[in-house]
Design a protein around this motif. Sequence first.
Motif, short mmCIF file in Angstrom:
data_model
loop_
_atom_site.label_atom_id
_atom_site.label_comp_id
_atom_site.label_asym_id
_atom_site.label_seq_id
_atom_site.Cartn_x
_atom_site.Cartn_y
_atom_site.Cartn_z
N THR A 272 9.33 7.83 3.38
CA THR A 272 8.38 6.80 3.81
C THR A 272 7.32 6.49 2.77
O THR A 272 6.76 5.40 2.77
CB THR A 272 7.69 7.23 5.11
OG1 THR A 272 7.05 8.50 4.92
CG2 THR A 272 8.70 7.36 6.24
N LYS B 249 -3.37 5.81 5.81
CA LYS B 249 -2.49 4.91 5.07
C LYS B 249 -2.92 4.66 3.64
O LYS B 249 -2.09 4.34 2.79
CB LYS B 249 -2.43 3.57 5.81
CG LYS B 249 -1.37 2.61 5.30
CD LYS B 249 -1.30 1.35 6.15
CE LYS B 249 -0.19 0.43 5.67
NZ LYS B 249 -0.10 -0.82 6.45
N TYR C 231 2.14 3.65 2.30
CA TYR C 231 3.37 3.45 3.07
C TYR C 231 3.71 1.96 3.14
O TYR C 231 4.02 1.43 4.20
CB TYR C 231 3.22 4.04 4.48
CG TYR C 231 2.85 5.50 4.44
CD1 TYR C 231 3.82 6.48 4.19
CD2 TYR C 231 1.53 5.91 4.61
CE1 TYR C 231 3.48 7.82 4.13
CE2 TYR C 231 1.19 7.26 4.58
CZ TYR C 231 2.17 8.20 4.33
OH TYR C 231 1.84 9.53 4.26
#
Length: 380
Positions: free
Chosen positions: A22, A352, A377
Amino acid sequence: MNRNALRILLLTVLCSFARNETLNPAIADEQLLWVGGQVGEVHTYRIPLLTFTTHGSLLAFAEARKLSFKDKGAKFIALRRSTDRGVTWSPTSFIVDDGALADGLNLGSVVVDEETGAVILIYSVCFHRYRCKPSSTMMVQSLDDGFTWSAPRNLNPQLGLMSFAPGPGFGIQKRHPPAVGRLVVCGHGSIIGDGVFCILSDDHGNTWRYGAELKSIPYNQRKNNLDFDPDECQPVELDDGSIMINVRNDKHYHCHCRMVARSLDGGESLPVEELVFDHTLEDPAVAAGALEKEGVLYFTNPANANNRVNLTLRWSLNRGKSWVKNTLKIWAGPSGYSCMTSLKGNQTEDHKYIYVIFEKGQKDYFESVSFVKIDLYSEQ
């Protein structure tokens, strides 16, 4: 190996595989924070630092060199604040002014005390001892999220007169045993008696003492090319409680790559048995960025063996033992010192993104200081 240990190992491996699938870092936003020569009082901005406060504000610092791009000379410490994770920034304020010193201040390391909320900035004055002495290790702090700053405090009565240049980058507060809560700031020593040294505080920055050291060879003698000369450095606490210190290999001892030292006792010592040379991290001898976030170790530097170009982000899923082959090229052109930070929060955005500040130029790496927001990501 007992069942619990085996279960933890399997979970770690599975999480690493999932993360590798990911993780896809990409630049989400970039802004120039400082450009040299545009303000009459400042010739060049260099040595950028970046940190979040406990209230979630983002603080960016830089050396504002008054008269030239050179390391020696009079300077300010410049600051810009952001309360929206780097979307908008305050105007520049100068929180320290060294006057007209021939060998002015050298920035430094910023460390945030998670228990008190204090933002502590440690820097040196007269580090090179050029037309001045002694060298002084100085500290200022903010107790109101970076709005106001204390008068500079000289730490020489506690630390002695050795020239000590913190960082540049950030210091850490220990989160895992041993020495939970300890503030650890690492840097390099005087020009002749060089090496990596760490200063420690167990009382929230009220008092400091020397801890770990990794001395140069030959010590207290002028260095030649290929001598062992550990220099500017960035400490990071890993999830096992050890402190990994990523070090500038100033004279290219053994390789044109990074030294990595490790302390197992909370910054008290840096055993030579834990010292490695990371050949994957090729480096032209420069201050680099390192950051641990949610089990991933990130690293930024000009990824070139000889020149300060090609600022690159790398990441490791196993505490720096190896690095994922994929990389993110942040800037292909001239690039220098860098520093990273992230917010340890519970919002999706906090997981993130990481944030990078670095020296960037078209012809010379010290033309400007740029801020980059990186989506870890991304779907691109």
